[in-house]
Design a protein around this motif. Structure first.
Motif, PDB file in Angstrom:
ATOM      1  N   ILE A 194       0.838  -1.202   0.000  1.00  0.00           N
ATOM      2  CA  ILE A 194       0.000   0.000   0.000  1.00  0.00           C
ATOM      3  C   ILE A 194       0.870   1.248   0.000  1.00  0.00           C
ATOM      4  O   ILE A 194       0.662   2.175  -0.778  1.00  0.00           O
ATOM      5  CB  ILE A 194      -0.928   0.015   1.234  1.00  0.00           C
ATOM      6  CG1 ILE A 194      -1.985  -1.071   1.108  1.00  0.00           C
ATOM      7  CG2 ILE A 194      -1.568   1.387   1.411  1.00  0.00           C
ATOM      8  CD1 ILE A 194      -2.803  -1.290   2.362  1.00  0.00           C
ATOM      9  N   TRP A 217       2.687   1.743  -3.344  1.00  0.00           N
ATOM     10  CA  TRP A 217       1.777   2.235  -4.361  1.00  0.00           C
ATOM     11  C   TRP A 217       1.430   3.693  -4.078  1.00  0.00           C
ATOM     12  O   TRP A 217       1.445   4.526  -4.968  1.00  0.00           O
ATOM     13  CB  TRP A 217       0.504   1.384  -4.391  1.00  0.00           C
ATOM     14  CG  TRP A 217      -0.405   1.779  -5.508  1.00  0.00           C
ATOM     15  CD1 TRP A 217      -0.386   1.297  -6.774  1.00  0.00           C
ATOM     16  CD2 TRP A 217      -1.440   2.760  -5.459  1.00  0.00           C
ATOM     17  NE1 TRP A 217      -1.356   1.920  -7.518  1.00  0.00           N
ATOM     18  CE2 TRP A 217      -2.013   2.823  -6.733  1.00  0.00           C
ATOM     19  CE3 TRP A 217      -1.933   3.593  -4.451  1.00  0.00           C
ATOM     20  CZ2 TRP A 217      -3.056   3.687  -7.034  1.00  0.00           C
ATOM     21  CZ3 TRP A 217      -2.967   4.459  -4.757  1.00  0.00           C
ATOM     22  CH2 TRP A 217      -3.516   4.494  -6.039  1.00  0.00           C
ATOM     23  N   GLY A 218       1.121   3.959  -2.830  1.00  0.00           N
ATOM     24  CA  GLY A 218       0.732   5.311  -2.450  1.00  0.00           C
ATOM     25  C   GLY A 218       1.837   6.321  -2.699  1.00  0.00           C
ATOM     26  O   GLY A 218       1.573   7.448  -3.126  1.00  0.00           O
ATOM     27  N   ARG A 245       4.014   6.249  -4.959  1.00  0.00           N
ATOM     28  CA  ARG A 245       4.154   6.523  -6.384  1.00  0.00           C
ATOM     29  C   ARG A 245       2.943   7.241  -6.979  1.00  0.00           C
ATOM     30  O   ARG A 245       3.079   8.071  -7.866  1.00  0.00           O
ATOM     31  CB  ARG A 245       4.347   5.212  -7.142  1.00  0.00           C
ATOM     32  CG  ARG A 245       5.698   4.576  -6.878  1.00  0.00           C
ATOM     33  CD  ARG A 245       5.959   3.531  -7.937  1.00  0.00           C
ATOM     34  NE  ARG A 245       4.700   2.854  -8.271  1.00  0.00           N
ATOM     35  CZ  ARG A 245       4.469   2.288  -9.447  1.00  0.00           C
ATOM     36  NH1 ARG A 245       5.387   2.320 -10.364  1.00  0.00           N
ATOM     37  NH2 ARG A 245       3.330   1.673  -9.674  1.00  0.00           N
TER      38      ARG A 245
END
Lengths: 119, 119
Positions: free
Chosen positions: B105, B108-109, B111
């Motif tokens: 998470i 991803w966050g 980026r």
DNA sequence: CAGCATCCTGCGTGATACTG
DNA sequence: CAGTATCACGCAGGATGCTG
């Protein structure tokens, strides 16, 4: 904030994630869209599938979630502008990049919490 | 008790996950505990750091989150039973197995959304 | 079919004060 | 230090009805 290295990492991305997926259906909507575009009604029906016969998802709520997801750029709304109305929602590139994350969540959840003691 | 169990490969795990991490701080608490046990006050301070400099976390809320996490089995509470009080929280095996998910998470966050929505 | 408008309720969250 | 108790509030989320 360009953070330097801290002993404890900044939970910013996590907090942002929390906000982004806040709402009962957002994650599931994204997940359901992973296989391709779906229409409003299809998303709605799909969401009912997992629910334990609870109440229907009200248009108000679903619409809200959809808008939020659109605003955050995870999904894209395509209005065919015809009668009867036809609107499709599909994942954006950003949304698709998020699918693996949900998959990780699902895999973990399947192994560690079949039903969270859900009552 | 548990009602019918649908194994429709639905969003069940996702829904369960949603419930498990519902609350503003749960994910971050687990994340902060990944490096080892922390005391109540340390968790509290830690949560303030990543924040947008907002208000303090009230004991009531933190306590609640901690209890919930304990109940779901992600963290473990260790009371030293001394004066002044000393209580440590640490991840359970289940909690540790969840860390990679949070990491996914976070990655991803980092980026895709470092904007928290707020200044 | 794909929504929007309105009302209503529960609960998550915050503020403040107190205790063992 | 590590909480609990009480009050208050905003908002997610459900129910119902209407529309283009």
């Amino acid at each position: 904030m360009t953070s330097a290295k801290s002993k404890l990492s900044c939970g910013c991305p996590v907090a942002a994630f929390q906000k982004m997926i806040s709402g009962k259906y957002k994650l599931r909507i994204v997940w359901d869209l992973k296989d391709g575009a779906l229409r409003y009604g299809e998303i709605r029906s799909g969401l009912l599938r997992g629910s334990d016969g609870s109440a229907e998802i009200t248009p108000r709520v679903l619409s809200r979630e959809l808008k939020a997801l659109t605003r955050t750029g995870l999904i894209d709304r395509k209005d065919f502008g015809i009668v009867p109305p036809k609107v499709e929602y599909r994942l954006t590139a950003k949304g698709q990049s998020f699918v693996p994350v949900i998959d990780a969540i699902r895999k973990w959840g399947t192994r560690h919490l079949r039903e969270t003691g859900e009552a």
